[in-house]
Write a protein that holds these residues in place. Sequence first.
Motif, PDB file in Angstrom:
ATOM      1  N   LEU A 187       0.864  -1.188   0.000  1.00  0.00           N
ATOM      2  CA  LEU A 187       0.000   0.000   0.000  1.00  0.00           C
ATOM      3  C   LEU A 187       0.895   1.230   0.000  1.00  0.00           C
ATOM      4  N   LEU A 188       0.783   2.041  -1.035  1.00  0.00           N
ATOM      5  CA  LEU A 188       1.530   3.292  -1.101  1.00  0.00           C
ATOM      6  C   LEU A 188       0.624   4.426  -0.655  1.00  0.00           C
ATOM      7  N   VAL A 189       1.084   5.157   0.367  1.00  0.00           N
ATOM      8  CA  VAL A 189       0.315   6.307   0.839  1.00  0.00           C
ATOM      9  C   VAL A 189       1.130   7.555   0.515  1.00  0.00           C
ATOM     10  N   VAL A 195      -5.959   4.589   6.216  1.00  0.00           N
ATOM     11  CA  VAL A 195      -6.419   3.737   7.318  1.00  0.00           C
ATOM     12  C   VAL A 195      -7.515   2.787   6.835  1.00  0.00           C
ATOM     13  N   ARG A 196      -8.454   3.317   6.021  1.00  0.00           N
ATOM     14  CA  ARG A 196      -9.518   2.476   5.454  1.00  0.00           C
ATOM     15  C   ARG A 196      -8.933   1.367   4.590  1.00  0.00           C
ATOM     16  N   GLU A 197      -7.953   1.746   3.773  1.00  0.00           N
ATOM     17  CA  GLU A 197      -7.349   0.802   2.833  1.00  0.00           C
ATOM     18  C   GLU A 197      -6.634  -0.336   3.580  1.00  0.00           C
ATOM     19  N   VAL A 198      -5.966  -0.006   4.696  1.00  0.00           N
ATOM     20  CA  VAL A 198      -5.281  -1.035   5.490  1.00  0.00           C
ATOM     21  C   VAL A 198      -6.294  -2.051   6.002  1.00  0.00           C
ATOM     22  N   ALA A 199      -7.435  -1.541   6.500  1.00  0.00           N
ATOM     23  CA  ALA A 199      -8.465  -2.430   7.038  1.00  0.00           C
ATOM     24  C   ALA A 199      -9.103  -3.274   5.935  1.00  0.00           C
ATOM     25  N   LEU A 249       0.129   5.811  11.180  1.00  0.00           N
ATOM     26  CA  LEU A 249       0.946   4.787  11.826  1.00  0.00           C
ATOM     27  C   LEU A 249       0.394   4.421  13.199  1.00  0.00           C
ATOM     28  N   ARG A 250       0.051   5.443  13.987  1.00  0.00           N
ATOM     29  CA  ARG A 250      -0.522   5.195  15.313  1.00  0.00           C
ATOM     30  C   ARG A 250      -1.755   4.314  15.224  1.00  0.00           C
ATOM     31  N   ARG A 251      -2.634   4.644  14.300  1.00  0.00           N
ATOM     32  CA  ARG A 251      -3.894   3.893  14.192  1.00  0.00           C
ATOM     33  C   ARG A 251      -3.644   2.466  13.703  1.00  0.00           C
ATOM     34  N   VAL A 252      -2.736   2.333  12.728  1.00  0.00           N
ATOM     35  CA  VAL A 252      -2.439   0.999  12.197  1.00  0.00           C
ATOM     36  C   VAL A 252      -1.823   0.122  13.293  1.00  0.00           C
TER      37      VAL A 252
END
Length: 236
Positions: free
Chosen positions: A5-7, A38-42, A64-67
Amino acid sequence: MPTVLLVEDETELARLVIRELEGAGYAVRHAADGPSAVREVADSTPDLIVLDWMLPGFDGLEVLRRVRQTSALPVLMLTARAEEIDRVIGLEVGADDYLTKPFGSREFIARVRALLRRHERLQEILAADRAEGTTTLNLGPLVVDPSAHLARLDGEPLELTRTEFGLLHLLLRNKGRAFSRAYLHDAVWGEPAVEGDRSVDNAILRLRKKLGDLGDTIETVWGVGYRLSQPKGRGP
Ligand code: CA
């Protein structure tokens, strides 16, 4: 094929990086701001995140914190030179590596490969940690017998839940090694923790209480999680 995933919000840089990653054989997802990252990670559970620092919505540090609340996914952070001071904060929050802009494509792909390899090794260790050992283990007056699923303290059986027993067994057979909460949740509950989940901390609290004088052998490792140490004033 591993998915990256590229952000990155800079369109031109994103285009170049996507081309490099696809050329190296990775599938690429792209997000251009904090919330969609964050949505994409989930949603797509990538194998690695390449995360730009300065982003619209909220910044890479917040992503990063949320992930990190739920995942030990490897993260390669992209930063500009002026943000150097922030690197220290990023490391504390749990980035695995950094690349300073501008960077060369060869260096970039080498870092991505190295991070994915390292993560793969960690997954192997995790799988080994999940596997049930059968050796009886001791810690001072504590005896843990995994094949009988029984723990005794000073000869008396300890009443432990399945997860308390799992935590104790994992910490005991890796004495001295520090584990993150996310890792412990993964290994003992068998699934990633959801955001704000306190199961690990609560189980550790109960475990410390049940272990009595041995309770303080489960140490809190600041910024990491927990570790089991040798009881004080006792031999190995
Ligand atoms: Ca940016």
